[in-house]
Design a protein around this motif. Structure first.
Motif, PDB file in Angstrom:
ATOM      1  N   ARG A  27     126.573 -35.415  13.305  1.00 36.12           N
ATOM      2  CA  ARG A  27     125.113 -35.329  13.368  1.00 36.12           C
ATOM      3  C   ARG A  27     124.671 -33.954  13.888  1.00 36.12           C
ATOM      4  O   ARG A  27     123.723 -33.354  13.369  1.00 36.12           O
ATOM      5  CB  ARG A  27     124.559 -36.442  14.255  1.00 36.12           C
ATOM      6  CG  ARG A  27     123.042 -36.426  14.343  1.00 36.12           C
ATOM      7  CD  ARG A  27     122.472 -37.606  15.120  1.00 36.12           C
ATOM      8  NE  ARG A  27     121.018 -37.545  15.105  1.00 36.12           N
ATOM      9  CZ  ARG A  27     120.270 -37.995  14.114  1.00 36.12           C
ATOM     10  NH1 ARG A  27     120.840 -38.539  13.051  1.00 36.12           N
ATOM     11  NH2 ARG A  27     118.951 -37.902  14.169  1.00 36.12           N
ATOM     12  N   ARG A  28     125.341 -33.459  14.924  1.00 37.52           N
ATOM     13  CA  ARG A  28     124.984 -32.142  15.460  1.00 37.52           C
ATOM     14  C   ARG A  28     125.192 -31.051  14.419  1.00 37.52           C
ATOM     15  O   ARG A  28     124.386 -30.110  14.314  1.00 37.52           O
ATOM     16  CB  ARG A  28     125.826 -31.849  16.703  1.00 37.52           C
ATOM     17  CG  ARG A  28     125.462 -32.703  17.909  1.00 37.52           C
ATOM     18  CD  ARG A  28     126.434 -32.461  19.054  1.00 37.52           C
ATOM     19  NE  ARG A  28     126.138 -33.276  20.227  1.00 37.52           N
ATOM     20  CZ  ARG A  28     126.952 -33.443  21.250  1.00 37.52           C
ATOM     21  NH1 ARG A  28     128.133 -32.832  21.259  1.00 37.52           N
ATOM     22  NH2 ARG A  28     126.605 -34.208  22.273  1.00 37.52           N
ATOM     23  N   LEU A  29     126.239 -31.174  13.621  1.00 40.15           N
ATOM     24  CA  LEU A  29     126.491 -30.199  12.575  1.00 40.15           C
ATOM     25  C   LEU A  29     125.394 -30.261  11.515  1.00 40.15           C
ATOM     26  O   LEU A  29     124.898 -29.222  11.060  1.00 40.15           O
ATOM     27  CB  LEU A  29     127.863 -30.442  11.947  1.00 40.15           C
ATOM     28  CG  LEU A  29     128.251 -29.518  10.790  1.00 40.15           C
ATOM     29  CD1 LEU A  29     128.273 -28.061  11.236  1.00 40.15           C
ATOM     30  CD2 LEU A  29     129.611 -29.927  10.222  1.00 40.15           C
ATOM     31  N   ALA A  30     125.015 -31.463  11.115  1.00 40.93           N
ATOM     32  CA  ALA A  30     123.943 -31.616  10.131  1.00 40.93           C
ATOM     33  C   ALA A  30     122.641 -31.029  10.654  1.00 40.93           C
ATOM     34  O   ALA A  30     121.895 -30.366   9.902  1.00 40.93           O
ATOM     35  CB  ALA A  30     123.765 -33.084   9.773  1.00 40.93           C
ATOM     36  N   GLU A  31     122.359 -31.228  11.921  1.00 43.27           N
ATOM     37  CA  GLU A  31     121.135 -30.671  12.515  1.00 43.27           C
ATOM     38  C   GLU A  31     121.162 -29.150  12.485  1.00 43.27           C
ATOM     39  O   GLU A  31     120.156 -28.495  12.176  1.00 43.27           O
ATOM     40  CB  GLU A  31     120.987 -31.170  13.944  1.00 43.27           C
ATOM     41  CG  GLU A  31     120.664 -32.657  14.045  1.00 43.27           C
ATOM     42  CD  GLU A  31     120.740 -33.194  15.464  1.00 43.27           C
ATOM     43  OE1 GLU A  31     120.264 -34.311  15.693  1.00 43.27           O
ATOM     44  OE2 GLU A  31     121.293 -32.487  16.347  1.00 43.27           O
TER      45      GLU A  31
END
Length: 258
Positions: A27-31
């Motif tokens: 999720r952090r990477l997608a953000e």
């Protein structure tokens, strides 16, 4: 296994990053990628949670249909880079991703969060599988906080003498242990919450997988403080030939250098 490529959104120079997700790091990477116009990001989720919190960017839910299905999707959707940010225990998907890289030639990077290691004051016992953990558990305690996931409860279903507390986003399904209390909740959970939970339910053994990371580590601290033994299931093997990164920042550096 060929398919007609689909041009990524964002212009001819945009990179289409497929994130095999399901973790906090995914999720952090997608953000991070969603904030950069040079990337189009799609996160794939397994669909094991009925109402997942969706990351920014595009998402797809469900399996690909094996290695060939994943390779077709990568080729057909113009994917330029794949990041395996699945859970450390989702080993089948990691091997599928490795084989799909060989089929398609699309670069793959595995985002592997570091595992946990015991520290001073910890009382840890290790097991190689859920079945091994179930065999050892009765010798460690009689009131277990079982945090290995609702999909693995069948491994403990035969333990009639152990009382279990299971915390899950969705209700578990049979087979499951007969003496079981289910707490429906979505993390992350803080240290004070974990301390209170262990005390309220008179937990005398914690069972967990070596998921690693900070999001679920407060339960380990709470167990150490309470003098409660921890039964840790080791991680399964993953493809050793795949390049790895230990942080979201390292993945971003890899993409920028590509």
């Amino acid at each position: 296994m060929s398919a007609e490529p689909v041009a990524p959104a964002g212009g001819p120079g945009a990179r289409h990053v497929l994130i095999l997700g399901g973790t906090t790091e995914a999720r952090r990477l997608a953000e991070a990628l969603a904030r950069e116009t040079a990337y189009r990001v799609t996160t794939s989720l397994a669909g094991r949670v009925s109402a997942p919190v969706l990351p920014p960017g595009e998402t797809r839910i469900g399996g690909f249909g094996g290695v060939e299905g994943l390779a077709r999707w990568i080729t057909g959707h113009g994917v330029t880079h794949v990041v395996d940010a699945t859970h450390p225990f989702a080993e089948r998907m990691s091997f599928h991703a490795s084989e799909a890289e060989a089929f398609t030639g699309v670069p793959l990077l595995a985002l592997r969060r570091p595992g946990w290691t015991p520290g001073p004051g910890d009382d840890w016992t290790f097991a190689d599988s859920l079945a091994d953990a179930a065999a050892v558990l009765p010798s460690l305690g009689g009131r277990a906080f079982l945090t290995t996931g609702r999909m693995g409860l069948h491994a403990f279903a035969h333990l009639t003498g152990t009382w279990f507390l299971v915390r899950s986003v969705d209700p578990p399904e049979a087979p499951m242990p007969p003496r079981l209390e289910v707490l429906l909740a979505r993390g992350p959970f803080g240290l004070d919450e974990e301390r209170e939970l262990l005390a309220r339910h008179r937990i005398d053994v914690l069972v967990t997988k070596d998921s690693g990371g900070d999001a679920t580590s407060p339960k380990l601290t709470a167990a150490r403080e309470a003098g409660i033994p921890v039964l840790v299931v080791r991680r399964p093997p993953v493809p050793q030939q795949v390049a790895r990164a230990a942080s979201v920042e390292a993945v971003l550096d890899w993409l920028r250098r590509a």
